[in-house]
Design an enzyme around this catalytic site. Structure first.
Site, short mmCIF file in Angstrom:
data_model
loop_
_atom_site.label_atom_id
_atom_site.label_comp_id
_atom_site.label_asym_id
_atom_site.label_seq_id
_atom_site.Cartn_x
_atom_site.Cartn_y
_atom_site.Cartn_z
N ASP A 144 -2.21 10.90 0.42
CA ASP A 144 -2.81 10.55 1.71
C ASP A 144 -4.32 10.83 1.71
O ASP A 144 -4.77 11.76 1.04
CB ASP A 144 -2.12 11.37 2.82
N TRP B 23 -11.46 9.13 2.89
CA TRP B 23 -12.40 9.34 1.77
C TRP B 23 -13.46 8.23 1.80
O TRP B 23 -14.66 8.50 1.65
CB TRP B 23 -11.62 9.31 0.45
N THR C 68 7.45 1.19 4.23
CA THR C 68 7.92 0.04 4.99
C THR C 68 7.12 -0.12 6.29
O THR C 68 7.13 -1.18 6.90
CB THR C 68 9.43 0.17 5.33
N ASN D 209 3.76 0.43 6.32
CA ASN D 209 2.37 0.07 5.97
C ASN D 209 2.05 -1.42 6.16
O ASN D 209 0.89 -1.82 6.15
CB ASN D 209 2.03 0.46 4.52
#
Ligand code: FPP
EC number: 2.5.1.-
Length: 249
Positions: free
Chosen positions: A27, A32, A73, A75
């Site tokens: 994650d 980032w 599922t 995403n």
């Protein structure tokens, strides 16, 4: 003795206390990138580089199974551009990673509703699975289009169909049988689950399989996660005493 702790050379552990199966919720790619004013997909690109480093390291310290939560599922509800990028990652990445996988004797496998992935994603995945199928070292398991609840629903449907067809009786349905109906039927449960980025949720990952796993959370964002951080997580795991609902021995 096998020294995996570069942070403190005096700490050594027996080879066999490295968990057999480590599962990781990777994650923080988006954050980032955001921190660097970059598009989110750049975070996923860097996340792939971390996948390479961590896979190589895990295989070298004796991990037998490494399961990575690459796409859930849930995403699919992300912006189309991001989903398309993630679906293309296996195409770009798996080919370039193949020499390293061969060198480290790593076998690639997958769990999830793979058939529902776009053709090019499936093809890239199946290709690397074929190329590495005779490797006998660590299994690198990509959880792709994976959801723990949907996995359990699919298992219930399998068992219900077997019952309806008189292949099994009601009393045959036990933990062993349910476990055999899951995507993970060929793997032991993970002893250690790691989640990066400071979030402390399971997010529908391996709900059945993590019943007795030790959870280690790391503040680092996935693109920054380094082999030393994996060693540190293993060290934390080793210090904990697993009782499986019993009492201290
Ligand atoms: C979570 O970060 C990461 C993902 C949803 C995808 C992770 C995937 C990879 C690193 C590579 C996938 C590999 C293959 C082979 C497909 P996030 O985007 O949720 O980060 P955020 O919480 O900071 O937004």
């Amino acid at each position: 003795m096998f020294n995996i702790f570069k942070k403190n050379a005096s700490q050594t552990i027996e080879h066999d206390v490295v968990p057999e199966h480590i599962a990781i919720i990777m994650d923080g790619n988006g954050r980032w990138a955001k921190n660097r004013k970059m598009p989110r997909v750049k975070g996923h690109y860097e996340g792939m580089q971390t996948v390479k480093r961590i896979t190589t390291h895990a295989s070298q310290i004796g991990v037998k199974y490494l399961t990575l939560y690459a796409f859930s599922t849930e995403n699919w509800s992300r912006p189309k551009e991001e989903v398309n990028y993630l679906m293309k990652l296996p195409v770009d990445f798996l080919a370039s990673f193949l020499p390293d996988l061969m060198k480290n004797n790593v076998k690639v496998e997958s769990i999830g509703f793979i058939e529902q992935l776009p053709e090019h994603t499936k093809e890239a995945l199946y290709k690397v699975q074929r190329e590495t199928e005779n490797n006998t070292g660590m299994k690198l398991i990509f959880a792709l289009n994976y959801g723990g609840r949907k996995e359990i629903v699919a298992a219930v449907q399998l068992l219900a169909a077997a019952y309806k067809n008189n292949e099994i009786q009601l009393d045959d349905i036990d933990e062993e049988r349910v476990g055999q109906a899951l995507f993970t039927r060929d793997y032991p449960d993970p002893e250690l689950l790691i989640r990066t980025s400071g979030e402390k949720r399971l997010s529908n990952f391996m709900l059945w399989q993590t019943s007795y796993s030790e959870f280690v959370f790391d503040e680092k964002l996935w693109p920054d996660y380094a082999p030393e951080d994996l060693d540190h997580a293993i060290h934390t795991y080793c210090k904990r005493q697993r009782r499986f609902g019993g009492l201290n021995g």
